[in-house]
Design a protein around this motif. Structure first.
Motif, PDB file in Angstrom:
ATOM      1  N   CYS A 156      18.275   3.655  43.617  1.00 39.37           N
ATOM      2  CA  CYS A 156      18.948   2.877  42.589  1.00 39.37           C
ATOM      3  C   CYS A 156      17.943   1.942  41.904  1.00 39.37           C
ATOM      4  O   CYS A 156      16.910   2.391  41.425  1.00 39.37           O
ATOM      5  CB  CYS A 156      20.138   2.128  43.191  1.00 39.37           C
ATOM      6  SG  CYS A 156      21.210   1.316  41.972  1.00 39.37           S
ATOM      7  N   ALA A 157      18.207   0.634  41.856  1.00 42.26           N
ATOM      8  CA  ALA A 157      17.277  -0.295  41.201  1.00 42.26           C
ATOM      9  C   ALA A 157      15.913  -0.294  41.874  1.00 42.26           C
ATOM     10  O   ALA A 157      14.908  -0.626  41.232  1.00 42.26           O
ATOM     11  CB  ALA A 157      17.864  -1.699  41.200  1.00 42.26           C
ATOM     12  N   GLY A 158      15.866   0.078  43.151  1.00 44.93           N
ATOM     13  CA  GLY A 158      14.577   0.218  43.815  1.00 44.93           C
ATOM     14  C   GLY A 158      13.708   1.278  43.166  1.00 44.93           C
ATOM     15  O   GLY A 158      12.476   1.225  43.253  1.00 44.93           O
ATOM     16  N   SER A 159      14.343   2.240  42.482  1.00 47.61           N
ATOM     17  CA  SER A 159      13.580   3.275  41.784  1.00 47.61           C
ATOM     18  C   SER A 159      12.831   2.699  40.592  1.00 47.61           C
ATOM     19  O   SER A 159      11.660   3.021  40.357  1.00 47.61           O
ATOM     20  CB  SER A 159      14.497   4.394  41.304  1.00 47.61           C
ATOM     21  OG  SER A 159      15.078   5.095  42.380  1.00 47.61           O
ATOM     22  N   GLY A 160      13.506   1.860  39.799  1.00 47.86           N
ATOM     23  CA  GLY A 160      12.843   1.273  38.651  1.00 47.86           C
ATOM     24  C   GLY A 160      11.636   0.452  39.056  1.00 47.86           C
ATOM     25  O   GLY A 160      10.567   0.547  38.431  1.00 47.86           O
ATOM     26  N   ALA A 161      11.780  -0.342  40.112  1.00 45.65           N
ATOM     27  CA  ALA A 161      10.658  -1.138  40.607  1.00 45.65           C
ATOM     28  C   ALA A 161       9.561  -0.242  41.166  1.00 45.65           C
ATOM     29  O   ALA A 161       8.361  -0.497  40.971  1.00 45.65           O
ATOM     30  CB  ALA A 161      11.143  -2.118  41.670  1.00 45.65           C
ATOM     31  N   THR A 162       9.960   0.821  41.858  1.00 45.78           N
ATOM     32  CA  THR A 162       8.988   1.746  42.447  1.00 45.78           C
ATOM     33  C   THR A 162       8.177   2.459  41.373  1.00 45.78           C
ATOM     34  O   THR A 162       6.952   2.575  41.463  1.00 45.78           O
ATOM     35  CB  THR A 162       9.713   2.775  43.327  1.00 45.78           C
ATOM     36  OG1 THR A 162      10.316   2.105  44.432  1.00 45.78           O
ATOM     37  CG2 THR A 162       8.767   3.828  43.855  1.00 45.78           C
TER      38      THR A 162
ATOM     39  N   MET B 184      15.937  -9.688  34.187  1.00 43.76           N
ATOM     40  CA  MET B 184      16.395  -8.304  34.200  1.00 43.76           C
ATOM     41  C   MET B 184      16.446  -7.716  32.791  1.00 43.76           C
ATOM     42  O   MET B 184      16.067  -6.565  32.572  1.00 43.76           O
ATOM     43  CB  MET B 184      17.755  -8.218  34.894  1.00 43.76           C
ATOM     44  CG  MET B 184      17.695  -8.663  36.350  1.00 43.76           C
ATOM     45  SD  MET B 184      19.299  -8.772  37.151  1.00 43.76           S
ATOM     46  CE  MET B 184      19.551  -7.065  37.593  1.00 43.76           C
ATOM     47  N   VAL B 185      16.881  -8.510  31.820  1.00 42.30           N
ATOM     48  CA  VAL B 185      16.940  -8.018  30.443  1.00 42.30           C
ATOM     49  C   VAL B 185      15.544  -7.654  29.940  1.00 42.30           C
ATOM     50  O   VAL B 185      15.367  -6.690  29.188  1.00 42.30           O
ATOM     51  CB  VAL B 185      17.597  -9.073  29.524  1.00 42.30           C
ATOM     52  CG1 VAL B 185      17.395  -8.714  28.058  1.00 42.30           C
ATOM     53  CG2 VAL B 185      19.088  -9.199  29.825  1.00 42.30           C
ATOM     54  N   SER B 186      14.538  -8.402  30.369  1.00 39.03           N
ATOM     55  CA  SER B 186      13.184  -8.182  29.853  1.00 39.03           C
ATOM     56  C   SER B 186      12.406  -7.103  30.605  1.00 39.03           C
ATOM     57  O   SER B 186      11.327  -6.704  30.163  1.00 39.03           O
ATOM     58  CB  SER B 186      12.384  -9.490  29.908  1.00 39.03           C
ATOM     59  OG  SER B 186      12.221  -9.933  31.245  1.00 39.03           O
ATOM     60  N   PHE B 187      12.955  -6.591  31.694  1.00 36.60           N
ATOM     61  CA  PHE B 187      12.239  -5.623  32.528  1.00 36.60           C
ATOM     62  C   PHE B 187      12.292  -4.231  31.911  1.00 36.60           C
ATOM     63  O   PHE B 187      13.319  -3.808  31.375  1.00 36.60           O
ATOM     64  CB  PHE B 187      12.867  -5.592  33.927  1.00 36.60           C
ATOM     65  CG  PHE B 187      12.186  -4.666  34.893  1.00 36.60           C
ATOM     66  CD1 PHE B 187      10.912  -4.935  35.359  1.00 36.60           C
ATOM     67  CD2 PHE B 187      12.837  -3.522  35.343  1.00 36.60           C
ATOM     68  CE1 PHE B 187      10.289  -4.087  36.259  1.00 36.60           C
ATOM     69  CE2 PHE B 187      12.216  -2.669  36.240  1.00 36.60           C
ATOM     70  CZ  PHE B 187      10.941  -2.956  36.702  1.00 36.60           C
ATOM     71  N   THR B 188      11.185  -3.511  31.994  1.00 37.32           N
ATOM     72  CA  THR B 188      11.107  -2.127  31.505  1.00 37.32           C
ATOM     73  C   THR B 188      10.527  -1.256  32.608  1.00 37.32           C
ATOM     74  O   THR B 188       9.321  -1.088  32.720  1.00 37.32           O
ATOM     75  CB  THR B 188      10.239  -2.033  30.239  1.00 37.32           C
ATOM     76  OG1 THR B 188       8.972  -2.662  30.501  1.00 37.32           O
ATOM     77  CG2 THR B 188      10.905  -2.728  29.067  1.00 37.32           C
ATOM     78  N   GLY B 189      11.405  -0.695  33.428  1.00 40.91           N
ATOM     79  CA  GLY B 189      10.958   0.046  34.600  1.00 40.91           C
ATOM     80  C   GLY B 189      10.207   1.322  34.286  1.00 40.91           C
ATOM     81  O   GLY B 189       9.299   1.715  35.016  1.00 40.91           O
ATOM     82  N   PHE B 190      10.576   1.998  33.203  1.00 42.38           N
ATOM     83  CA  PHE B 190       9.979   3.296  32.903  1.00 42.38           C
ATOM     84  C   PHE B 190       8.974   3.214  31.750  1.00 42.38           C
ATOM     85  O   PHE B 190       8.577   4.229  31.190  1.00 42.38           O
ATOM     86  CB  PHE B 190      11.070   4.317  32.565  1.00 42.38           C
ATOM     87  CG  PHE B 190      12.072   4.537  33.680  1.00 42.38           C
ATOM     88  CD1 PHE B 190      11.768   4.194  34.993  1.00 42.38           C
ATOM     89  CD2 PHE B 190      13.323   5.080  33.414  1.00 42.38           C
ATOM     90  CE1 PHE B 190      12.698   4.385  36.017  1.00 42.38           C
ATOM     91  CE2 PHE B 190      14.246   5.287  34.433  1.00 42.38           C
ATOM     92  CZ  PHE B 190      13.934   4.930  35.742  1.00 42.38           C
ATOM     93  N   ASP B 191       8.563   2.016  31.410  1.00 43.78           N
ATOM     94  CA  ASP B 191       7.585   1.835  30.356  1.00 43.78           C
ATOM     95  C   ASP B 191       6.244   2.449  30.756  1.00 43.78           C
ATOM     96  O   ASP B 191       5.769   2.271  31.864  1.00 43.78           O
ATOM     97  CB  ASP B 191       7.413   0.331  30.093  1.00 43.78           C
ATOM     98  CG  ASP B 191       6.527   0.031  28.911  1.00 43.78           C
ATOM     99  OD1 ASP B 191       6.590   0.786  27.933  1.00 43.78           O
ATOM    100  OD2 ASP B 191       5.778  -0.959  28.966  1.00 43.78           O
TER     101      ASP B 191
END
Length: 299
Positions: A112-118, A223-230
């Protein structure tokens, strides 16, 4: 499994280390960092995946995010996705200090959200050699666009105005305000995935006292400013396996990640599964049928 601690700057991180059957400290093992969902802790689905991967011969580490669970960090219940990226860097640091871990064979698995951070960590952390995701969510995109990805980003302006007012209030001495990660059990106005998340986190199915379903309201700006897949289209060159359910409202994250990633990649869709089906039970076994050979091949 044994409890462990490791340093993340000045913070003490709490983890569970899983060792394979027949463990021999004189050998060198491939290792995997397992990153829990937002609002979760290591004893829930992350620990389940870590245990099952250890049964396949890997050394695995599940840990609590900083500011959450049994890990240190003030203020409590802050959810800053970039801090979670730093947590992953530190978890990899820790694994490299273990004499029985092969530092050239370290992977990550995010749920889940751990994927974006990973994924965010793996784009800039070259010690991570293979990445798996389960029910992937880029929490930044989910915050900006809503759970199903269709909400206008301008909807977040009201939330950010509330955050601004709350930060000023807290600076003047007001008490912090918390918001829930998941709705109440039985809230039929929430998306199906989040209704099922309530069943997991708020009932004996998966609840844990260190995961009280609360987050600082002021987390929203991070959270709004985060871009996990950038920049995955240029920097994520490591092998990637993306596992998701065909009925998950979050499926668009997995599809976007797979489409953008630069390196060897596979999108594995489990027919009929929802987002939360892959957190426990048979869903974990179905995901493991792909994750285990993927990590064995690439680590």
């Amino acid at each position: 499994m044994e409890s462990t601690e490791f340093k993340n700057g000045n913070l003490k991180m709490s983890g569970n280390l899983y060792l394979p059957g027949g463990f021999d400290a004189g050998r060198k093992y491939a290792a995997i960092v397992v990153v829990h969902p937002g609002g979760g802790v290591k004893e829930q689905t992350a620990g389940m995946y870590a245990q099952k991967l250890s049964e396949q011969g890997f050394v695995t580490l599940a840990f609590d995010a900083s500011h959450q669970g049994a890990s240190e960090g003030m203020p409590r219940f802050l959810d800053d996705p970039m801090k979670r990226v730093g947590d992953i860097y530190s978890a990899v640091d820790y694994l490299t200090t273990l004499s029985y871990v092969d530092s050239n064979r370290i992977g990550t698995l995010g749920i889940c959200a751990g994927s974006g951070a990973t994924v965010k960590a793996a784009t800039t952390e070259r010690r991570i050699k293979a990445i798996g995701t389960v029910s992937a969510v880029d929490v930044g995109a989910a915050t900006r666009k809503g759970w199903d990805g269709t909400a206008p980003e301008s909807d977040q302006i009201a939330t950010l105005e509330a955050v601004a007012q709350q930060r000023s209030a807290e600076a003047a001495g007001a008490a912090p305000v918390y918001v829930p990660y998941v709705p109440n059990v039985g809230d039929r106005t929430a998306p199906r995935d989040l209704q099922e998340a309530a069943d997991y986190y708020l009932t004996p199915r998966g609840q844990h006292p260190n995961a009280p379903n609360k987050m600082l309201l002021t987390s929203a700006s991070y959270m709004v400013s985060f871009t996990g897949f950038d920049r995955v289209d240029t920097l994520l060159t490591q092998p990637l396996l993306v596992v998701a359910g065909s009925e998950a409202g979050s499926l668009w994250h997995s599809q976007e990640l797979h489409a953008k990633a630069a390196g060897p990649k596979e999108l594995f869709i489990i027919d009929g599964a929802t987002h939360m089906d892959l957190y426990d039970g048979n869903g974990v076994d179905l995901a493991m049928n792909k994750l285990s050979p993927f990590f064995k091949q690439n680590l």
